[in-house]
Design a protein around this motif. Structure first.
Motif, short mmCIF file in Angstrom:
data_model
loop_
_atom_site.label_atom_id
_atom_site.label_comp_id
_atom_site.label_asym_id
_atom_site.label_seq_id
_atom_site.Cartn_x
_atom_site.Cartn_y
_atom_site.Cartn_z
N ASN A 1 0.85 -1.21 0.00
CA ASN A 1 0.00 0.00 0.00
C ASN A 1 0.87 1.25 0.00
O ASN A 1 0.59 2.22 -0.73
CB ASN A 1 -0.92 0.02 1.23
CG ASN A 1 -2.14 -0.86 1.03
OD1 ASN A 1 -2.42 -1.28 -0.11
ND2 ASN A 1 -2.85 -1.17 2.09
N LYS B 1 2.18 1.70 -3.38
CA LYS B 1 1.11 2.01 -4.33
C LYS B 1 0.61 3.44 -4.17
O LYS B 1 0.33 4.13 -5.15
CB LYS B 1 -0.04 1.03 -4.07
CG LYS B 1 -0.82 0.67 -5.29
CD LYS B 1 -1.63 -0.61 -5.15
CE LYS B 1 -2.45 -0.75 -3.91
NZ LYS B 1 -3.43 -1.82 -3.99
N TYR B 2 0.50 3.88 -2.90
CA TYR B 2 -0.14 5.18 -2.68
C TYR B 2 0.89 6.29 -2.41
O TYR B 2 0.55 7.31 -1.82
CB TYR B 2 -1.16 5.06 -1.53
CG TYR B 2 -2.23 4.03 -1.84
CD1 TYR B 2 -3.02 4.18 -2.99
CD2 TYR B 2 -2.42 2.92 -1.04
CE1 TYR B 2 -3.98 3.22 -3.32
CE2 TYR B 2 -3.38 1.97 -1.35
CZ TYR B 2 -4.15 2.13 -2.49
OH TYR B 2 -5.09 1.20 -2.82
N ASP C 1 4.83 6.23 5.01
CA ASP C 1 5.16 6.71 3.65
C ASP C 1 4.92 8.19 3.58
O ASP C 1 4.35 8.79 4.50
CB ASP C 1 4.31 5.95 2.62
CG ASP C 1 2.84 6.16 2.80
OD1 ASP C 1 2.38 7.32 2.74
OD2 ASP C 1 2.09 5.15 3.04
N ILE D 1 -4.81 9.58 3.47
CA ILE D 1 -6.23 9.15 3.41
C ILE D 1 -7.11 10.34 3.80
O ILE D 1 -6.89 10.96 4.86
CB ILE D 1 -6.49 7.98 4.39
CG1 ILE D 1 -5.53 6.82 4.08
CG2 ILE D 1 -7.95 7.52 4.35
CD1 ILE D 1 -5.43 5.78 5.17
N ILE E 1 -11.76 2.84 6.73
CA ILE E 1 -10.62 2.28 6.02
C ILE E 1 -10.44 0.77 6.20
O ILE E 1 -9.97 0.08 5.31
CB ILE E 1 -9.33 3.08 6.41
CG1 ILE E 1 -8.46 3.25 5.17
CG2 ILE E 1 -8.56 2.44 7.52
CD1 ILE E 1 -9.03 4.21 4.18
N ARG F 1 -12.62 1.61 -0.40
CA ARG F 1 -11.45 2.29 -0.96
C ARG F 1 -11.71 3.79 -0.89
O ARG F 1 -12.82 4.26 -1.14
CB ARG F 1 -11.22 1.87 -2.42
CG ARG F 1 -11.10 0.36 -2.59
CD ARG F 1 -10.44 -0.04 -3.89
NE ARG F 1 -9.03 0.26 -3.90
CZ ARG F 1 -8.39 0.79 -4.96
NH1 ARG F 1 -9.05 1.07 -6.07
NH2 ARG F 1 -7.10 1.02 -4.92
N ALA F 2 -10.69 4.55 -0.52
CA ALA F 2 -10.88 5.99 -0.35
C ALA F 2 -11.09 6.67 -1.70
O ALA F 2 -10.74 6.11 -2.75
CB ALA F 2 -9.66 6.59 0.36
N VAL G 1 -8.14 7.19 -4.32
CA VAL G 1 -7.34 6.09 -4.89
C VAL G 1 -8.05 5.39 -6.04
O VAL G 1 -7.63 4.32 -6.48
CB VAL G 1 -6.96 5.04 -3.82
CG1 VAL G 1 -6.17 5.66 -2.70
CG2 VAL G 1 -8.20 4.33 -3.29
N GLY H 1 -6.62 -1.81 -7.05
CA GLY H 1 -6.80 -2.25 -5.65
C GLY H 1 -8.18 -2.86 -5.45
O GLY H 1 -9.09 -2.65 -6.25
N THR H 2 -8.33 -3.65 -4.36
CA THR H 2 -9.61 -4.35 -4.11
C THR H 2 -10.31 -3.90 -2.83
O THR H 2 -11.45 -4.22 -2.58
CB THR H 2 -9.38 -5.86 -4.00
OG1 THR H 2 -8.45 -6.08 -2.93
CG2 THR H 2 -8.83 -6.45 -5.27
N GLY H 3 -9.58 -3.23 -1.93
CA GLY H 3 -10.20 -2.82 -0.65
C GLY H 3 -10.32 -3.99 0.31
O GLY H 3 -11.10 -3.93 1.27
N GLY I 1 -7.33 -5.88 1.43
CA GLY I 1 -6.09 -6.11 2.17
C GLY I 1 -6.14 -5.70 3.63
O GLY I 1 -5.89 -6.51 4.53
N LEU I 2 -6.46 -4.42 3.91
CA LEU I 2 -6.44 -3.94 5.30
C LEU I 2 -7.45 -4.70 6.17
O LEU I 2 -7.21 -4.96 7.35
CB LEU I 2 -6.73 -2.44 5.34
CG LEU I 2 -5.56 -1.53 4.96
CD1 LEU I 2 -5.96 -0.05 5.13
CD2 LEU I 2 -4.33 -1.81 5.83
#
Ligand code: ADP
Length: 631
Positions: free
Chosen positions: A531, A534-535, A559, A564, A572, A578-579, A582, A587-589, A591-592
């Motif tokens: 993440n 990616k972000y 990072d 966010i 989140i 997903r925010a 992004v 992304g799939t939303g 992971g977290l």
């Protein structure tokens, strides 16, 4: 004595001295002498009767028979001497007939025969006998059973029972005469009434008792007995008269009334009776006394108005009016009753009117509805809570649907890009067949591997969700080298780094061994690091920091990326979320969400700090207790 015939004047003096009426008649049945008593009996003066025939004193209808009858006394003086007393009829001067007892006593003086007639007035005796007949008929025909027993004989035997007694008990006269009355009790002698009766009889006193008696056929009946002693002129008790009254029905009715009164008193419902005019209580049952805390005596001193709170007397009388006017049979309303201790409780009041003599009484049945009220209150609260839960569930469902839609479109997008990359690279690999083109081929093969890798990651995430939801995830806690895992994760992440991006290694983890699930530590770190890459834009640094103490390990990945947005921060960790900033990034939303579930399953937590366009820092804390077993 007034004499008509000188022959008998010798005895005139004597005859005046006796109490009977004396008339002396001669052979011709003419009255020759009459004493005062006799003259008075026939309501004549003696002068009026002297020389008159005896028949003057006899009613016409008996005259002839009488004349003949008397004549025979003269025939044989000796034989006819002192004839027995006869009940015949005499006639007074007024013509009134009356019963007399007559005895004829013929005698002779100086060869002359006379008859001395002794006369007694029987009117009184006949009247007495008549009265006695009436009285005994009265005794016979009375509805009460009457028993007369002889008090002078041993065991006081019955000498008389009337018809009502025979009817009541079923015994005939011969079955009861000469017996003591106690057979009516059969063996049921242990009764208070029987004892009182015995003592009264012993003391020669009167009494009234209620006893259980038995008829000839064994049927029980309640007998109300009045015992009256009869005394002679010396005051000695000669007889006992027992008057019996079958009160079985009355006793039954009394029992029923008692039973109803008990129901009234024992009822847990509150029952009050008060006067519609004075509003004062006349009766209050036990339930009411218990609930209000007042005794019956205390309640009788207050009025219904004192019990009902928040209502004026005027209003109360308005409520009672329809009952008093007989317009309504019943009035019902809800109010509050005040206890003796000042506390109040809600009641449902039912009022009904009932008349007793001249006064109109109001019967109140009050139901304590505290529980009902509480229940309703609770019910309302439950309904409100359930409604809220339902709304929340609906909202969740709605959100879930939206997320699913979002997810589907995202998945199709997420799959499309790597698949088309793989397809393009595969096609190009085929085109670059010359050996000098090996470098290009390698580049495309790397793209294919990275696409497959990416898709595998997504599929793994989906499978993870499935396992987590079904509770099938099994954690294996082992001792492993932390630096080995961290290096592997960073190594894999390197191929995702954008131009100029750099990962700063954590310090002081060389030679550190921890006891945790190695796979999960790797998954968590990978997710956070991917993440961050990616972000974050190109030419930025990413820091990995690891702190370890006795019980826990803390992994932080920070990072300097897009951050966010504040409004999205609370969502989140929701699955598929997903925010807003992004949406152009792959992304799939998921992971977290997966990371959080695993971390929490292992007894840890995850948190983050983020500012838009400045960067984010995610921190995971996990226990590293070496005693921990597999979850
Ligand atoms: P995704 O596949 O979208 O990255 P994640 O569950 O990993 O799904 O992350 C959920 C969302 O959290 C992301 O879509 C993104 O909006 C936000 N996010 C996660 N990590 C970062 C980060 N380091 N910087 C900014 N946003 C982030």
């Amino acid at each position: 004595m007034y004499v008509f015939d000188k022959n008998i004047d010798i005895c005139h003096l004597l005859s005046e001295a006796v109490s009977e009426g004396i008339i002396v008649i001669n052979k011709d049945q003419l009255i020759v002498s009459i004493n005062k008593k006799a003259a008075r009996l026939f309501e004549f003066t003696h002068y009026e009767l002297l020389g008159k025939p005896l028949s003057e004193l006899i009613p016409d209808k008996y005259k002839n028979a009488h004349k003949e009858h008397v004549a025979k006394y003269y025939k044989d003086v000796k034989k006819a001497k002192m004839a027995g007393g006869r009940c015949v009829h005499g006639q007074r001067k007024s013509g009134e007939e009356f019963p007399v007892n007559v005895r004829f006593n013929p005698f002779s003086i100086y060869q002359n025969t006379y008859v001395l007639v002794l006369v007694n007035d029987l009117s009184e005796r006949v009247q007495i006998e008549k009265n006695l007949d009436i009285k005994s008929e009265a005794l016979e025909s009375t509805q009460n059973g009457i028993v007369i027993s002889d008090a002078l004989k041993e065991d006081r035997p019955i000498i008389y029972v009337n018809r009502a007694f025979r009817k009541l008990t079923g015994y005939s006269e011969s079955e009861v005469l000469n017996r003591n009355c106690r057979f009516l009790q059969k063996d049921d002698n242990d009764q208070r009434g029987v004892k009182i009766m015995h003592n009264a009889i012993k003391a020669g006193k009167k009494c009234q008792v209620r006893v259980r008696n038995y008829k000839k056929d064994g049927t029980l009946f309640w007998n109300e007995i009045s015992i009256n002693p009869i005394r002679n002129h010396e005051g000695k008790v000669t007889h006992f008269v027992g008057i019996q009254n079958d009160i079985t029905k009355r006793v039954k009715a009394e029992d029923e009334i008692r039973h109803f009164l008990k129901i009234f008193d024992d009822s847990l419902n509150e029952i009050y009776v008060f006067d519609s005019e004075t509003l004062r209580f006349s009766h209050v049952n036990y339930g009411a006394q218990k609930n209000t805390g007042y005794s019956l005596r205390e309640l009788k001193k207050i009025t219904i108005k004192d019990l009902i709170t928040g209502i004026t007397e005027e209003r109360l009388r308005e409520i009672l009016d329809p009952l008093n006017l007989n317009n309504h049979k019943k009035v019902t309303f809800e109010t509050l009753f005040k206890r003796k201790d000042g506390t109040t409780y809600p009641v449902e009041v039912h009022l009904q009117s009932s008349s007793l003599g001249d006064s109109v009484l109001i019967v109140v049945i009050a139901l304590d509805i505290s529980e009902r009220k509480n229940y309703t209150h609770k019910l309302e609260k439950t309904v409100a809570r359930r409604t809220q839960e339902l709304n929340e569930a609906l909202l969740k469902e709605k959100e879930l649907n939206e997320l699913k839609t979002k997810f589907l479109s995202m998945v199709s997008h997420e799959f499309k890009t790597p698949l088309s990359t793989i397809l393009t690279s595969a096609t190009l690999v085929g085109k670059y067949g010359n050996s000098y083109q090996q470098g290009i081929r390698k580049k495309h093969l790397k793209s294919i591997a990275s696409g497959v890798h990416y898709l595998t990651g997504i599929l793994n995430d989906f499978l993870s969700i499935e396992r987590l939801e079904k509770g099938k995830e099994i954690y294996r806690l082992t001792d492993f080298s932390l630096s080995k895992v961290v290096n592997q994760v960073i190594y894999n992440a390197n191929m995702l780094l954008k131009t100029g991006q750099k990962i700063n290694y954590p310090m002081n983890i060389e030679d550190v061994t921890i006891h945790q699930d190695e796979k999960i530590i790797s998954l968590v770190l990978t997710n956070l690091l991917h993440n961050a890459i990616k972000y974050s834009p190109e030419k930025t640094e990413i820091d990995i920091q690891i702190d370890i103490d006795e019980d826990a390990i803390r992994l932080s990945v920070s990072d300097r990326g897009i951050g966010i947005p504040k409004n999205d921060q609370k969502h989140i960790f929701k699955r598929y979320f997903r925010a807003d900033n992004v949406l152009l990034t792959q992304g799939t939303g998921i992971g977290l969400n997966i990371v959080k579930s695993h971390v929490e399953n292992l007894g840890g937590n995850i948190c983050f700090k983020s500012e838009e366009n400045k960067g984010s820092i995610f921190t995971v804390t996990l226990p590293i207790n070496s005693n921990a077993e597999e979850y």
